[in-house]
Design an enzyme around this catalytic site. Structure first.
Site, short mmCIF file in Angstrom:
data_model
loop_
_atom_site.label_atom_id
_atom_site.label_comp_id
_atom_site.label_asym_id
_atom_site.label_seq_id
_atom_site.Cartn_x
_atom_site.Cartn_y
_atom_site.Cartn_z
N ARG A 144 55.85 33.62 41.99
CA ARG A 144 55.32 32.64 42.92
C ARG A 144 56.25 32.53 44.13
O ARG A 144 57.45 32.83 44.05
CB ARG A 144 55.20 31.27 42.24
N LYS A 168 58.47 27.13 36.69
CA LYS A 168 58.12 25.72 36.68
C LYS A 168 58.67 25.08 35.42
O LYS A 168 58.61 25.66 34.34
CB LYS A 168 56.59 25.54 36.71
N HIS A 241 49.49 34.36 47.02
CA HIS A 241 48.87 34.33 45.70
C HIS A 241 48.01 35.57 45.46
O HIS A 241 47.87 36.02 44.32
CB HIS A 241 48.01 33.07 45.55
N ARG A 244 50.16 38.15 44.14
CA ARG A 244 50.39 37.86 42.72
C ARG A 244 49.21 38.36 41.88
O ARG A 244 49.40 38.96 40.82
CB ARG A 244 50.60 36.36 42.56
N HIS A 267 52.54 32.06 32.58
CA HIS A 267 51.52 31.14 32.08
C HIS A 267 51.89 30.69 30.67
O HIS A 267 52.11 31.53 29.79
CB HIS A 267 50.15 31.82 32.04
N TYR A 277 41.10 37.00 34.20
CA TYR A 277 41.04 38.46 34.14
C TYR A 277 39.99 39.00 33.18
O TYR A 277 39.75 40.19 33.13
CB TYR A 277 42.43 39.02 33.81
#
Length: 299
Positions: A144, A168, A241, A244, A267, A277
């Site tokens: 990110r 994160k 993004h 990404r 994730h 996906y």
């Protein structure tokens, strides 16, 4: 009448510890809903029919299914807050569902578009070397923008071609990149040595702005969009993004391992990855069937 939206903001920030982006989205959606209601409406007297009519209004105005779904979730969350704070007895948005969003494949760059993008920064000055290294790193690792700008020089390991990335929530992971990225980073760091950081806090920052401060997320976003506009005959709307997504798509094509892709993207729930996906996998199977089908009279 109390300012329930202001109170809701405080609730999201201080009790739910929601991110700034989440707070902004929820407050925007709820504010727009309140503006749609008749002037002077008491938010505590809103009926389920009004919520349903508002979602229909958004759909009729051409808003995407994803936007309508998000608005419904925001309104429901707002009224949940009013219920738990004893301002209301029942949530008028409970049980109201917006139309499901159509599952779309992530919009990505083709291989040739990636090549053109990475060729755009001209390595004739510190900015060119910096931008080339950032683009290479973003594409090769799928990190990110927030993770990219947080990287320190000490986070790089040129022995293993790895970089320590803070995800994160503060979790850290080592991601690996190919030699082309290592070369771009090494070239940039040679230029970086001549750049005196503006403050001691910026001394260890990997990527510096031209003001010699740690580069901002906004600056990286603008940089990516600028080079994409130069490289790609864009009807595509590109952003960091999308780089990404391009990385994740390439990785999934190569491995067919959704768990590996989820881990690489950071994730916490593999279903977050799968929902993005799975459509791509279905599309690949359809294309394969089309390309390998032979007419019945062909031997």
């Amino acid at each position: 009448m109390p300012d329930y939206i202001a109170q809701y903001r405080i609730y999201l920030e201080q009790e739910k510890h929601a991110s700034a982006n989440t707070v902004s989205s929820y407050i925007r959606d709820v504010t727009q809903f309140c503006a749609w209601l008749p002037e002077g409406s008491d938010l505590r007297r809103v009926k389920p029919a009004a919520v349903s009519d508002y979602l229909t209004y958004l759909t009729d105005r051409g808003r995407s299914a994803a936007t309508v779904i998000r608005s419904a979730a925001s309104i429901k969350s707002f009224y949940n807050y009013l219920v738990v704070s004893d301002a209301m007895k029942a949530n008028p948005a409970k049980g109201i569902a917006a139309a499901k969003a159509e599952r779309k494949c992530p919009q990505i760059l083709t291989g040739r578009e990636v090549e053109l993008l990475l060729e755009q920064p001209k390595c004739v000055d510190e900015k060119g070397f910096r931008d080339r290294a950032m683009l290479e790193l973003l594409y090769a690792t799928g990190i990110r923008v927030s993770e990219c700008v947080g990287i320190n020089i000490d986070d790089l390991d040129f022995q293993t071609n790895g970089v320590l990335v803070t995800r994160k929530g503060g979790n850290q992971v080592i991601l690996y990149y190919p030699q082309e990225v290592a070369d771009a980073l090494a070239d940039y760091l040679k230029e970086r040595k001549t750049m005196e950081p503006a403050t001691p806090e910026d001394q260890n920052a990997l990527f510096l702005s031209l003001q010699r401060k740690r580069i901002t997320q906004r600056a990286v976003q603008k940089m990516v969009k600028k080079y994409c506009a130069l490289a790609v005959p864009l009807k595509k709307r590109m952003s960091p993004h999308k780089l990404r997504s391009t990385y994740a798509t390439r990785l999934y094509h190569e491995t067919e391992d959704i768990y590996l892709v989820a881990e690489a993207l950071g994730h916490s729930d593999v279903n977050t990855t799968r929902k993005h996906y799975a459509a791509m996998s279905d599309q690949r199977r359809r294309e394969a069937a089309q390309n390998t089908h032979l007419p019945t009279n062909e031997k």
